[in-house]
Design a protein around this motif. Sequence first.
Motif, PDB file in Angstrom:
ATOM      1  N   ARG A   1      45.569  45.266  45.807  1.00 33.49           N
ATOM      2  CA  ARG A   1      46.297  44.324  44.964  1.00 33.49           C
ATOM      3  C   ARG A   1      47.077  45.158  43.965  1.00 33.49           C
ATOM      4  O   ARG A   1      46.533  45.699  43.019  1.00 33.49           O
ATOM      5  CB  ARG A   1      45.330  43.366  44.264  1.00 33.49           C
TER       6      ARG A   1
ATOM      7  N   LEU B   1      48.016  39.399  45.496  1.00 33.09           N
ATOM      8  CA  LEU B   1      47.471  39.118  46.820  1.00 33.09           C
ATOM      9  C   LEU B   1      47.317  40.371  47.662  1.00 33.09           C
ATOM     10  O   LEU B   1      48.097  41.316  47.551  1.00 33.09           O
ATOM     11  CB  LEU B   1      48.371  38.128  47.570  1.00 33.09           C
ATOM     12  N   HIS B   2      46.321  40.357  48.524  1.00 34.24           N
ATOM     13  CA  HIS B   2      46.201  41.358  49.584  1.00 34.24           C
ATOM     14  C   HIS B   2      47.291  41.098  50.621  1.00 34.24           C
ATOM     15  O   HIS B   2      47.719  39.965  50.836  1.00 34.24           O
ATOM     16  CB  HIS B   2      44.853  41.214  50.307  1.00 34.24           C
TER      17      HIS B   2
ATOM     18  N   ALA C   1      44.038  36.949  53.571  1.00 36.59           N
ATOM     19  CA  ALA C   1      44.791  36.476  52.397  1.00 36.59           C
ATOM     20  C   ALA C   1      45.804  35.409  52.785  1.00 36.59           C
ATOM     21  O   ALA C   1      46.153  34.550  51.969  1.00 36.59           O
ATOM     22  CB  ALA C   1      45.495  37.647  51.719  1.00 36.59           C
TER      23      ALA C   1
ATOM     24  N   MET D   1      42.110  32.165  47.085  1.00 37.07           N
ATOM     25  CA  MET D   1      41.331  33.041  46.215  1.00 37.07           C
ATOM     26  C   MET D   1      40.485  32.215  45.254  1.00 37.07           C
ATOM     27  O   MET D   1      40.968  31.256  44.650  1.00 37.07           O
ATOM     28  CB  MET D   1      42.260  33.964  45.431  1.00 37.07           C
TER      29      MET D   1
ATOM     30  N   CYS E   1      52.035  34.171  41.049  1.00 37.89           N
ATOM     31  CA  CYS E   1      51.427  34.639  42.298  1.00 37.89           C
ATOM     32  C   CYS E   1      52.352  35.685  42.915  1.00 37.89           C
ATOM     33  O   CYS E   1      53.547  35.428  43.101  1.00 37.89           O
ATOM     34  CB  CYS E   1      51.248  33.452  43.236  1.00 37.89           C
TER      35      CYS E   1
ATOM     36  N   GLY F   1      52.900  38.349  46.108  1.00 41.11           N
ATOM     37  CA  GLY F   1      52.471  38.726  47.447  1.00 41.11           C
ATOM     38  C   GLY F   1      53.274  37.972  48.480  1.00 41.11           C
ATOM     39  O   GLY F   1      54.394  37.529  48.225  1.00 41.11           O
TER      40      GLY F   1
ATOM     41  N   ALA G   1      51.505  33.086  52.125  1.00 43.65           N
ATOM     42  CA  ALA G   1      50.074  33.061  51.875  1.00 43.65           C
ATOM     43  C   ALA G   1      49.680  31.717  51.281  1.00 43.65           C
ATOM     44  O   ALA G   1      50.453  31.080  50.565  1.00 43.65           O
ATOM     45  CB  ALA G   1      49.680  34.198  50.944  1.00 43.65           C
TER      46      ALA G   1
ATOM     47  N   SER H   1      50.120  31.224  47.482  1.00 39.05           N
ATOM     48  CA  SER H   1      51.540  31.126  47.108  1.00 39.05           C
ATOM     49  C   SER H   1      52.065  29.724  47.377  1.00 39.05           C
ATOM     50  O   SER H   1      52.803  29.148  46.565  1.00 39.05           O
ATOM     51  CB  SER H   1      52.362  32.157  47.889  1.00 39.05           C
TER      52      SER H   1
END
Length: 434
Positions: free
Chosen positions: A266, A336-337, A342, A347, A362, A364, A368, A371
């Motif tokens: 992250r 995020l990963h 993910a 999460m 957010c 990433g 996801a 998101s």
Amino acid sequence: MSPKKSCLFVAYAYPPISSPGAVRATRLLKMLDQFGWIGQVVTVQDGYSLRQGGLSDPLADQPSRVIRVNDPIAQLAGGKTLTAGSGHTAEGVRPNWIKRVVASTLGHFKRLLFPDRGILWVLVAAIVRKDREFPDIDLVHSTSPNQSSHILGWAIARRRKIPWVAEFRDPISWLPDEQSDSYVRRKLLAKYEAWVVNKADVTVVVSEAFAEYFRSIYPRRKIVAIPNGVEFDIDEVVRRLELRQQRPALSPVRLVHTGSLYAGARKPGPLIEAAKRARDVYGVSVLVEFAGEDTQIAIEAANLLACRDLVKVHDTLTHSATQELLRSADATVALLHDDRIAQIGIMSKFFDYLPTGAPILCIGDANAMLSRIVQQDELGVAFLYSDIDQMARWIADLPGMRAPKTLDACEKWSSKQMALNVSELFDDVLMQSK
């Protein structure tokens, strides 16, 4: 008033185990009575888990609704998690050589069990038919982890000729890439996953992205997404929203991230760079705060960007201290990963962030699940890690930004709503089975 129907939960993860799966089960069992269903449980005695204790049993005053079955693996391990080959317990205490030999042997033996170590608990429960203590059951609901619980759910439902609902928290076949399971085992797990989905009357998963994935590979099966729910203190949420309206106009914009950075998986660098640009280009006073076990990674990123003064780190905080830190933030941050889990998972920190009333930033993959939620529920914004300038402008605009739709989202993501969704699904499955 129609009589209540009875559902049997087959749940390895149940108090005193306090994993996310156990939390979900307890919240459902507390609420289902309100919607015409009586929840009963077949679970493990002294289960095998990294997370023990701290979670109360919602049926503690009604022990006749909970049946516990011994898990041979947990009994051999003495309730401790043992690492194969090392002989260390989860607490890091090195036992004597006899216990190390037992631990090593047990650890390697567990890897031979299929689909997981829970299979022995399932076999014990099936052989002794402990569920006979519940004479009237209308429906069986099995949940993972452990994945073996689905075998017991199927066996009980088949014997009693009643519907079976199988619940997944993650795809069984999506093992972490670093996990050294053989190619053959992965293929067998995929076959087992398909068997469960094809045998169950309905498959429940915990996010819409997860449901979309399962529908793509099991197009003829009914897949339903019912996310986790949380018990929110709405009065406290309202109070926090009112306090936010009194924010001093000249105070720094405070962005708060809690939890591990997972050795940099992250990535804090883009967030810090955006905060620096918000200060240098848009003239906003900014402070980015990190609380977690590996905050040194954030300090290193700030040093590389020559803006150490923009970053504040906290040692690992208690839960209450973390909550207080979040409540004082102008925005909470979710990094995020970049992995498949993910993409479909929500999460757990989302449920800590939501009731603070602060916008959620957010960062990433835009596809996801978190998101998507943040944007669809109008709780904040989602950016890619590369969207540095867009993030900077958003940070600069935070003081005058419209408040997120926190109250609507708290109702949508409540445990009561989760239980209502589950009860409606149970009603539908039961009706279709007749």
